[in-house]
Design a protein around this motif. Structure first.
Motif, PDB file in Angstrom:
ATOM      1  N   PRO A 265     -43.853  21.455 -33.046  1.00 40.42           N
ATOM      2  CA  PRO A 265     -43.861  20.873 -31.963  1.00 40.42           C
ATOM      3  C   PRO A 265     -42.902  21.237 -31.012  1.00 40.42           C
ATOM      4  CG  PRO A 265     -43.452  19.545 -34.137  1.00 40.42           C
ATOM      5  CD  PRO A 265     -43.713  21.019 -34.123  1.00 40.42           C
ATOM      6  N   VAL A 266     -41.798  21.965 -31.205  1.00 36.11           N
ATOM      7  CA  VAL A 266     -40.935  22.361 -29.988  1.00 36.11           C
ATOM      8  C   VAL A 266     -41.692  23.413 -29.095  1.00 36.11           C
ATOM      9  CG1 VAL A 266     -38.606  23.637 -29.361  1.00 36.11           C
ATOM     10  CG2 VAL A 266     -38.983  21.856 -31.238  1.00 36.11           C
ATOM     11  N   GLY A 267     -42.525  24.248 -29.995  1.00 36.78           N
ATOM     12  CA  GLY A 267     -43.278  25.352 -28.826  1.00 36.78           C
ATOM     13  C   GLY A 267     -44.101  24.795 -28.157  1.00 36.78           C
ATOM     14  N   GLY A 268     -44.987  23.462 -28.769  1.00 34.41           N
ATOM     15  CA  GLY A 268     -45.877  22.996 -27.929  1.00 34.41           C
ATOM     16  C   GLY A 268     -45.369  22.185 -26.612  1.00 34.41           C
ATOM     17  N   ASP A 269     -44.120  21.594 -26.729  1.00 37.00           N
ATOM     18  CA  ASP A 269     -43.665  20.884 -25.894  1.00 37.00           C
ATOM     19  C   ASP A 269     -42.985  21.822 -24.575  1.00 37.00           C
ATOM     20  OD1 ASP A 269     -44.067  18.612 -26.897  1.00 37.00           O
ATOM     21  OD2 ASP A 269     -42.080  18.284 -27.738  1.00 37.00           O
TER      22      ASP A 269
END
Length: 466
Positions: A265-269
């Protein structure tokens, strides 16, 4: 500056899914290699002639020296329309992307054109100041957007992604030729728009005869390699069939979904945020390109002389930058008043216009290189002045033909709209040629060199040609 104009993350997020879905499927990554090869052939003649073109007018200056003042000014007018169109496309996409990001984090839904106007204000301030400030901003944004994608590429390369393993479709000729290769080439060639702008910044380069060719080759190689690797990683992350299916059903969010699945999720954000900065970097870069085109035309006496003046402190084309900001604001107002959709209309129509215009400009420049060296014998190297430019011209004409044939698809399927847009580009070129003839008939001589610019006296391009 030119790599930022190519907007690497924007291409991976926007163009790659479209190429997979509507082009030649899982083999689409190899299309970037083909297009990069054609553009490298173009760059050979382009760079060879750069040492003989002291003006910072890019296509305008090259075509004028090779084919004459009338086609040169026609190319300048065509370039103004082309780069204005691509900048307008970015404004639309940027406005929609920022609005989606704000809503994703619980913010209000606001009209896209408010975000576009805010971006215009920031770009205008940076464009008014010295080029080094824009360069620093673009450098920081570029490193960030490239880094997130390279981390994703590395993880997929090491782990094999989420699917059956690393894709080999790009190496299979039958798959490369499957589907619609013409549409694939059209999307891929559009992804390189901006690399040719190296010559626009020659006034601000420390050693333009060396750094302009070096930057052109380096930008093409880096952009081509990055696109190919990243497109392959997107395919490999899901597997050939699944990647094409996902690109067909949801191309708009495919890259964010893919990065989220691979990096978490951090990479997606981060990818969502950096997509916005990628678009702004492209916006700022094209703002600077357009400002320098207006500066060159003002310097040559074919636009108001004030546009050819540079700022006493910042050594920037400040008047041209302000004029360009006003033009962009006027377009945003028109799009807003007419209620055009920022993605399906503003972005699609303007990006299609820019693709067609840039291909036409590069083909004209290739022809100008051939004629210039044939006439002047300033350089007798066969590869640099004949062989590579001829091969590049043949490749560009082929790409231009494919783009014209598939142009209605690129802008939403309307043949009538495609005809109107093509007509606008033709009218812009013809208007420039007519302007040259009318100006020559009325004046008989060129205007004197503009004072207060970064150009030395006596470099008026039209005066040299006459």
């Amino acid at each position: 500056m030119v790599v930022a104009a190519a907007a690497p993350l924007t291409v991976v997020a926007g163009t790659v899914p479209l190429g997979l879905a509507a082009g030649n499927g899982a083999a689409f990554p190899m299309t970037f290699v083909l297009c990069a090869a054609v553009l490298l052939l173009f760059a050979v003649g382009f760079c060879a002639m750069s040492r003989h073109v002291p003006e910072a007018g890019a296509f305008y200056a090259y075509v004028a020296r090779g084919l004459g003042a009338a086609p040169g000014l026609g190319s300048a007018f065509l370039a103004l329309v082309t780069y204005t169109a691509v900048q307008a496309a970015v404004y639309g996409y940027l406005g929609a992307t920022v609005d989606a990001l704000v809503q994703h984090y619980g913010g209000p839904s606001l009209p896209w054109y408010l975000y576009a106007a805010a971006a215009l204000l920031v770009a205008g301030v940076l464009g008014y100041r010295h080029i080094e400030l824009s360069g620093r901003v673009l450098g920081a944004l570029l490193v960030a957007e490239v880094a997130i994608v390279l981390v994703f590429d590395a993880v997929v390369a090491v782990t094999g992604g989420l699917g059956p393993g690393r894709s080999t479709a790009l190496f299979v000729p039958s798959q490369f030729l499957s589907g619609s290769l013409g549409i694939a080439i059209m999307f891929a060639i559009a992804s390189f728009i901006g690399f040719e702008a190296t010559a626009v910044f020659r006034d601000e380069a420390r050693d333009p005869e060396r750094t302009v060719p070096r930057a052109t080759y380096l930008a093409l190689v880096l952009i081509g390699a990055f696109y190919t690797l990243s497109a392959w990683a997107v395919v490999s992350a899901w597997g050939d069939a699944d990647a094409v299916a996902r690109a067909s059903t949801d191309p708009g969010t495919m890259i964010v979904t893919t990065i989220t699945a691979v990096l978490g999720p951090v990479g997606g954000d981060l990818a969502q945020i950096l997509l916005v900065t990628s678009l702004f970097a492209a916006l700022l870069s094209f703002h600077n390109v357009l400002a320098r085109y207006l500066f060159a035309l003002g310097n040559a006496g074919t636009m108001p002389a004030a546009l050819g003046r540079s700022h006493a402190r910042h050594a920037s084309p400040h008047a041209a930058s302000l004029a360009q900001s006003c033009t962009a604001l006027a377009l945003i107002v028109v799009f807003a008043v007419t209620g055009m959709d920022p993605v399906t209309q503003v972005f699609a129509w303007m990006a299609g216009t820019a693709t067609l215009g840039v291909l036409a400009l590069m083909a004209l420049t290739c022809a100008a290189v051939l004629v210039f060296f044939r006439r002047t014998r300033a350089d007798t190297r066969i590869w640099h002045t004949v062989a590579a430019p001829v091969l590049g011209l043949a490749g560009l004409i082929a790409c231009l033909g494919l783009t014209v044939a598939n142009f209605p698809t690129l802008i939403g399927g309307s043949a009538a709209l495609a005809g109107v847009i093509g007509g606008v580009l033709v009218v812009a070129f013809v208007a420039g040629m007519v302007f040259t003839r009318v100006g020559a008939a009325h004046s008989g001589t060129s205007r004197p060199p503009v004072t207060g610019t970064t150009r030395p006296a006596g470099t008026d391009l039209q005066e040299d040609l006459r």
